[in-house]
Design an enzyme around this catalytic site. Sequence first.
Site, PDB file in Angstrom:
ATOM      1  N   LYS A  13       0.841  -1.209   0.000  1.00  0.00           N
ATOM      2  CA  LYS A  13       0.000   0.000   0.000  1.00  0.00           C
ATOM      3  C   LYS A  13       0.868   1.249   0.000  1.00  0.00           C
ATOM      4  O   LYS A  13       0.692   2.164  -0.809  1.00  0.00           O
ATOM      5  CB  LYS A  13      -0.926   0.017   1.243  1.00  0.00           C
ATOM      6  N   ARG A 146      -0.215  -9.261  13.166  1.00  0.00           N
ATOM      7  CA  ARG A 146      -0.794  -8.237  12.266  1.00  0.00           C
ATOM      8  C   ARG A 146      -1.617  -8.887  11.163  1.00  0.00           C
ATOM      9  O   ARG A 146      -2.664  -8.377  10.771  1.00  0.00           O
ATOM     10  CB  ARG A 146       0.323  -7.369  11.660  1.00  0.00           C
TER      11      ARG A 146
HETATM   12  P1  AP5 Z   1       4.806  -1.571   2.026  1.00  0.00           P
HETATM   13  O1  AP5 Z   1       4.554  -0.740   0.820  1.00  0.00           O
HETATM   14  O2  AP5 Z   1       5.373  -0.922   3.236  1.00  0.00           O
HETATM   15  O3  AP5 Z   1       3.483  -2.380   2.457  1.00  0.00           O
HETATM   16  P2  AP5 Z   1       2.200  -1.860   3.224  1.00  0.00           P
HETATM   17  O4  AP5 Z   1       1.015  -2.507   2.591  1.00  0.00           O
HETATM   18  O5  AP5 Z   1       2.220  -0.385   3.319  1.00  0.00           O
HETATM   19  O6  AP5 Z   1       2.354  -2.570   4.643  1.00  0.00           O
HETATM   20  P3  AP5 Z   1       2.865  -2.013   6.068  1.00  0.00           P
HETATM   21  O7  AP5 Z   1       4.100  -2.743   6.419  1.00  0.00           O
HETATM   22  O8  AP5 Z   1       2.883  -0.544   6.119  1.00  0.00           O
HETATM   23  O9  AP5 Z   1       1.815  -2.669   7.022  1.00  0.00           O
HETATM   24  P4  AP5 Z   1       0.545  -2.155   7.769  1.00  0.00           P
HETATM   25  O10 AP5 Z   1      -0.537  -1.931   6.829  1.00  0.00           O
HETATM   26  O11 AP5 Z   1       0.282  -3.148   8.834  1.00  0.00           O
HETATM   27  O12 AP5 Z   1       1.105  -0.854   8.525  1.00  0.00           O
HETATM   28  P5  AP5 Z   1       0.556   0.604   8.824  1.00  0.00           P
HETATM   29  O13 AP5 Z   1       1.705   1.482   8.835  1.00  0.00           O
HETATM   30  O14 AP5 Z   1      -0.622   0.938   7.992  1.00  0.00           O
HETATM   31  O15 AP5 Z   1       5.733  -2.805   1.551  1.00  0.00           O
HETATM   32  C1  AP5 Z   1       6.212  -3.732   2.492  1.00  0.00           C
HETATM   33  C2  AP5 Z   1       7.594  -4.227   2.034  1.00  0.00           C
HETATM   34  O16 AP5 Z   1       7.450  -4.941   0.797  1.00  0.00           O
HETATM   35  C3  AP5 Z   1       8.591  -3.104   1.760  1.00  0.00           C
HETATM   36  O17 AP5 Z   1       9.858  -3.508   2.169  1.00  0.00           O
HETATM   37  C4  AP5 Z   1       8.534  -2.924   0.226  1.00  0.00           C
HETATM   38  O18 AP5 Z   1       9.736  -2.450  -0.304  1.00  0.00           O
HETATM   39  C5  AP5 Z   1       8.221  -4.338  -0.224  1.00  0.00           C
HETATM   40  N1  AP5 Z   1       7.433  -4.390  -1.457  1.00  0.00           N
HETATM   41  C6  AP5 Z   1       6.407  -3.576  -1.818  1.00  0.00           C
HETATM   42  N2  AP5 Z   1       5.910  -3.936  -3.020  1.00  0.00           N
HETATM   43  C7  AP5 Z   1       6.628  -5.000  -3.439  1.00  0.00           C
HETATM   44  C8  AP5 Z   1       6.600  -5.817  -4.615  1.00  0.00           C
HETATM   45  N3  AP5 Z   1       5.731  -5.615  -5.607  1.00  0.00           N
HETATM   46  N4  AP5 Z   1       7.508  -6.838  -4.710  1.00  0.00           N
HETATM   47  C9  AP5 Z   1       8.410  -7.064  -3.710  1.00  0.00           C
HETATM   48  N5  AP5 Z   1       8.483  -6.310  -2.560  1.00  0.00           N
HETATM   49  C10 AP5 Z   1       7.608  -5.289  -2.440  1.00  0.00           C
HETATM   50  O19 AP5 Z   1       0.005   0.446  10.337  1.00  0.00           O
HETATM   51  C11 AP5 Z   1       0.875   0.226  11.418  1.00  0.00           C
HETATM   52  C12 AP5 Z   1       0.081   0.190  12.713  1.00  0.00           C
HETATM   53  O20 AP5 Z   1      -0.519   1.481  12.955  1.00  0.00           O
HETATM   54  C13 AP5 Z   1      -1.103  -0.783  12.772  1.00  0.00           C
HETATM   55  O21 AP5 Z   1      -0.710  -2.086  13.096  1.00  0.00           O
HETATM   56  C14 AP5 Z   1      -1.968  -0.141  13.847  1.00  0.00           C
HETATM   57  O22 AP5 Z   1      -1.469  -0.393  15.133  1.00  0.00           O
HETATM   58  C15 AP5 Z   1      -1.805   1.350  13.556  1.00  0.00           C
HETATM   59  N6  AP5 Z   1      -2.833   1.868  12.611  1.00  0.00           N
HETATM   60  C16 AP5 Z   1      -2.588   2.475  11.420  1.00  0.00           C
HETATM   61  N7  AP5 Z   1      -3.746   2.829  10.834  1.00  0.00           N
HETATM   62  C17 AP5 Z   1      -4.724   2.441  11.666  1.00  0.00           C
HETATM   63  C18 AP5 Z   1      -6.152   2.513  11.610  1.00  0.00           C
HETATM   64  N8  AP5 Z   1      -6.785   3.062  10.562  1.00  0.00           N
HETATM   65  N9  AP5 Z   1      -6.854   2.005  12.644  1.00  0.00           N
HETATM   66  C19 AP5 Z   1      -6.246   1.463  13.716  1.00  0.00           C
HETATM   67  N10 AP5 Z   1      -4.907   1.357  13.835  1.00  0.00           N
HETATM   68  C20 AP5 Z   1      -4.153   1.845  12.820  1.00  0.00           C
HETATM   69 MG    MG Z   2       2.402   0.934   4.916  1.00  0.00          MG
END
Ligand code: AP5
Ligand code: MG
Length: 195
Positions: A13, A146
């Site tokens: 994402k 997660r």
């Molecule tokens: P990346 O692009 O970072 O993936 P992502 O989908 O953004 O996943 P996140 O790791 O950010 O996870 P998340 O959704 O749990 O975290 P968030 O920050 O929202 O890519 C991941 C890796 O893969 C990278 O190394 C990238 O380079 C690689 N990659 C990408 N595309 C690729 C491809 N095509 N091929 C190979 N490799 C690839 O949330 C964190 C925490 O915040 C939550 O757990 C919660 O506690 C809190 N939180 C945030 N929002 C809320 C909400 N709305 N409600 C409640 N709690 C919340």
């Molecule tokens: Mg993310």
Amino acid sequence: MRIVFIGPPGAGKGTQCARLTGFLGIPHLSTGEILRVAKQNETPLGRVVGPIMDSGELVSDDLMMGVISERLAHADCRDGYLLDGFPRTVPQAEALCVWIQATGQRLDHVIELRVDKDELRNRLSMRFRNLSNPRADDRPELIIQRLLVYQMETKPLVNFYAARDGLLKTINGIGTMDDVFHRILVAIGLEKPAR
Ligand code: AP5
Ligand code: MG
């Protein structure tokens, strides 16, 4: 254009939104990033959400609605935005609908990025190993937590948005980052499918 991104941890994402924000000229709102900055700066919000994030759980809906409605009210969101990581529960999605309708706007697309669990675990463990300052929630035991929370709390949003005509676009998130970006542009009508 107003686009919501849904997908499990590691689906890409953040990666895809970082590209799309420049392409479309609209802000990328990552709630995870907003919370990580608050945590790092030890703001009152950061002190509350830090332990929750580090346990792989979700922050409460009430707190998240406060965070996002404050951000959506900024002038740069007037002509559109990319929502990455919000909504993450059905109550958040319902609250977003109410908020969007009240401002006379509409959501244009919901992009669901689909990636299988093995690939997700590989991506997140690789990030954990490679970063000098790794994300606490990328520790192996928290990746599992997660993914569970995603299945229980966020996956139901797929049906929630599927019930709204034409809004949900499910994209295969496996492949190169360029491939996935192209698929997204096709899904939102900005590029033709590759032959
Ligand atoms: P990346 O692009 O970072 O993936 P992502 O989908 O953004 O996943 P996140 O790791 O950010 O996870 P998340 O959704 O749990 O975290 P968030 O920050 O929202 O890519 C991941 C890796 O893969 C990278 O190394 C990238 O380079 C690689 N990659 C990408 N595309 C690729 C491809 N095509 N091929 C190979 N490799 C690839 O949330 C964190 C925490 O915040 C939550 O757990 C919660 O506690 C809190 N939180 C945030 N929002 C809320 C909400 N709305 N409600 C409640 N709690 C919340
Ligand atoms: Mg993310």
